[in-house]
Write a protein that holds these residues in place. Sequence first.
Motif, PDB file in Angstrom:
ATOM      1  N   ALA A  19       0.820  -1.210   0.000  1.00 34.80           N
ATOM      2  CA  ALA A  19       0.000   0.000   0.000  1.00 34.80           C
ATOM      3  C   ALA A  19       0.857   1.265   0.000  1.00 34.80           C
ATOM      4  O   ALA A  19       0.576   2.218  -0.732  1.00 34.80           O
ATOM      5  CB  ALA A  19      -0.935   0.001   1.209  1.00 34.80           C
ATOM      6  N   LEU A  20       1.915   1.280   0.788  1.00 31.07           N
ATOM      7  CA  LEU A  20       2.748   2.480   0.879  1.00 31.07           C
ATOM      8  C   LEU A  20       3.696   2.601  -0.310  1.00 31.07           C
ATOM      9  O   LEU A  20       3.968   3.707  -0.779  1.00 31.07           O
ATOM     10  CB  LEU A  20       3.526   2.471   2.198  1.00 31.07           C
ATOM     11  CG  LEU A  20       2.655   2.607   3.452  1.00 31.07           C
ATOM     12  CD1 LEU A  20       3.513   2.500   4.712  1.00 31.07           C
ATOM     13  CD2 LEU A  20       1.889   3.923   3.451  1.00 31.07           C
ATOM     14  N   PHE A 103      -7.174  -1.850  11.000  1.00 29.50           N
ATOM     15  CA  PHE A 103      -7.407  -0.547  10.379  1.00 29.50           C
ATOM     16  C   PHE A 103      -7.432  -0.712   8.863  1.00 29.50           C
ATOM     17  O   PHE A 103      -6.960  -1.710   8.321  1.00 29.50           O
ATOM     18  CB  PHE A 103      -6.311   0.452  10.768  1.00 29.50           C
ATOM     19  CG  PHE A 103      -4.913  -0.061  10.562  1.00 29.50           C
ATOM     20  CD1 PHE A 103      -4.316  -0.043   9.302  1.00 29.50           C
ATOM     21  CD2 PHE A 103      -4.171  -0.560  11.626  1.00 29.50           C
ATOM     22  CE1 PHE A 103      -3.034  -0.519   9.099  1.00 29.50           C
ATOM     23  CE2 PHE A 103      -2.881  -1.049  11.438  1.00 29.50           C
ATOM     24  CZ  PHE A 103      -2.318  -1.026  10.178  1.00 29.50           C
ATOM     25  N   GLU A 104      -7.998   0.277   8.195  1.00 26.91           N
ATOM     26  CA  GLU A 104      -8.012   0.288   6.733  1.00 26.91           C
ATOM     27  C   GLU A 104      -6.690   0.856   6.218  1.00 26.91           C
ATOM     28  O   GLU A 104      -6.182   1.847   6.750  1.00 26.91           O
ATOM     29  CB  GLU A 104      -9.174   1.133   6.203  1.00 26.91           C
ATOM     30  CG  GLU A 104     -10.560   0.596   6.550  1.00 26.91           C
ATOM     31  CD  GLU A 104     -10.856  -0.715   5.850  1.00 26.91           C
ATOM     32  OE1 GLU A 104     -10.283  -0.946   4.751  1.00 26.91           O
ATOM     33  OE2 GLU A 104     -11.641  -1.503   6.399  1.00 26.91           O
ATOM     34  N   LEU A 105      -6.146   0.227   5.191  1.00 23.94           N
ATOM     35  CA  LEU A 105      -4.872   0.700   4.642  1.00 23.94           C
ATOM     36  C   LEU A 105      -4.983   2.122   4.111  1.00 23.94           C
ATOM     37  O   LEU A 105      -4.013   2.885   4.170  1.00 23.94           O
ATOM     38  CB  LEU A 105      -4.392  -0.246   3.544  1.00 23.94           C
ATOM     39  CG  LEU A 105      -3.938  -1.627   4.038  1.00 23.94           C
ATOM     40  CD1 LEU A 105      -3.616  -2.532   2.841  1.00 23.94           C
ATOM     41  CD2 LEU A 105      -2.725  -1.507   4.948  1.00 23.94           C
ATOM     42  N   ALA A 106      -6.161   2.493   3.621  1.00 28.48           N
ATOM     43  CA  ALA A 106      -6.349   3.858   3.122  1.00 28.48           C
ATOM     44  C   ALA A 106      -6.176   4.869   4.257  1.00 28.48           C
ATOM     45  O   ALA A 106      -5.633   5.960   4.053  1.00 28.48           O
ATOM     46  CB  ALA A 106      -7.728   4.005   2.491  1.00 28.48           C
ATOM     47  N   GLU A 107      -6.635   4.514   5.452  1.00 30.32           N
ATOM     48  CA  GLU A 107      -6.463   5.424   6.592  1.00 30.32           C
ATOM     49  C   GLU A 107      -4.990   5.519   6.969  1.00 30.32           C
ATOM     50  O   GLU A 107      -4.489   6.612   7.297  1.00 30.32           O
ATOM     51  CB  GLU A 107      -7.277   4.958   7.794  1.00 30.32           C
ATOM     52  CG  GLU A 107      -7.132   5.900   8.991  1.00 30.32           C
ATOM     53  CD  GLU A 107      -7.940   5.491  10.204  1.00 30.32           C
ATOM     54  OE1 GLU A 107      -7.913   6.247  11.209  1.00 30.32           O
ATOM     55  OE2 GLU A 107      -8.581   4.425  10.154  1.00 30.32           O
ATOM     56  N   LEU A 108      -4.284   4.399   6.928  1.00 30.40           N
ATOM     57  CA  LEU A 108      -2.851   4.428   7.220  1.00 30.40           C
ATOM     58  C   LEU A 108      -2.124   5.320   6.227  1.00 30.40           C
ATOM     59  O   LEU A 108      -1.288   6.143   6.619  1.00 30.40           O
ATOM     60  CB  LEU A 108      -2.278   3.013   7.170  1.00 30.40           C
ATOM     61  CG  LEU A 108      -0.757   2.912   7.332  1.00 30.40           C
ATOM     62  CD1 LEU A 108      -0.318   3.455   8.685  1.00 30.40           C
ATOM     63  CD2 LEU A 108      -0.297   1.468   7.157  1.00 30.40           C
ATOM     64  N   GLU A 146      -3.208  -0.740  -5.021  1.00 26.93           N
ATOM     65  CA  GLU A 146      -2.519  -1.894  -5.589  1.00 26.93           C
ATOM     66  C   GLU A 146      -1.609  -1.446  -6.735  1.00 26.93           C
ATOM     67  O   GLU A 146      -2.037  -0.696  -7.611  1.00 26.93           O
ATOM     68  CB  GLU A 146      -3.531  -2.920  -6.110  1.00 26.93           C
ATOM     69  CG  GLU A 146      -4.378  -3.557  -5.016  1.00 26.93           C
ATOM     70  CD  GLU A 146      -3.543  -4.386  -4.062  1.00 26.93           C
ATOM     71  OE1 GLU A 146      -2.569  -5.030  -4.523  1.00 26.93           O
ATOM     72  OE2 GLU A 146      -3.850  -4.388  -2.851  1.00 26.93           O
ATOM     73  N   PRO A 147      -0.350  -1.904  -6.760  1.00 26.15           N
ATOM     74  CA  PRO A 147       0.577  -1.501  -7.816  1.00 26.15           C
ATOM     75  C   PRO A 147       0.088  -1.898  -9.208  1.00 26.15           C
ATOM     76  O   PRO A 147      -0.516  -2.957  -9.383  1.00 26.15           O
ATOM     77  CB  PRO A 147       1.865  -2.262  -7.460  1.00 26.15           C
ATOM     78  CG  PRO A 147       1.740  -2.592  -6.017  1.00 26.15           C
ATOM     79  CD  PRO A 147       0.276  -2.802  -5.766  1.00 26.15           C
TER      80      PRO A 147
END
Length: 226
Positions: A19-20, A103-108, A146-147
């Motif tokens: 994600a990051l 947690f949601e990855l979008a929030e991270l 997603e890449p």
Amino acid sequence: MKLLVVEDDLDLGDGIRIALSGQGFEVVWVRRLEQAIATLDDASLDMVLMDLGLPDGDGLVLLDCIRKSKRRLPAIILSARDTLQDRLRGLDEGADDYLVKPFELAELQSRVRALARRSGLGADEGIRLRGLYLHEPTRQVSLDGEPVNLSRSEFDLLALLLKRTGRVQTRRVLEEHALRGISGAESGALDVHMSNLRRKIGAGYIRTVRGIGYVIDATASAPGAV
């Protein structure tokens, strides 16, 4: 921007890494406290994201190491410890933010960007449009986190269209910019690349303007639009 992710869970750690990385960050992922402490010697690190319950110790030890080093290194705790006392302790020990699992990855992603801004790191936000993200310095593209793997020409075409969202780009401009002047009349190369690009990023982004070229609109294209 270089991030150290300290997470022993394989699925979560890999999900965070993907994600990051898809947001244009360089990610170093380790699973043990000992590895994390050793990685702190990397002067190019910009931020730390850490679990607390690690196989060989408590993540709070890592915060203590950061504080004692006198180094200003922003940190976010990612932990299932969800009591008020746990959160307050983490923040008091030196964390800049505390995100409770699950947690949601979008929030991270959002919290990492926010902390980067607060810390004056000047993170490159790249270009974002309806779930599509393009980071030109690293030539990375992601869709909903997603890449997306693109060829050089596909990336150059997408970058040009995104930077000129809402403005129709002629076939000649696109060919000269991304295909080094190859004539579409001679090879049909532009149409092939656009077809591949559409397949990879999905419908609703690239719209054909017949007889002229292509455009990416600010709002999604209607179903069936070409």
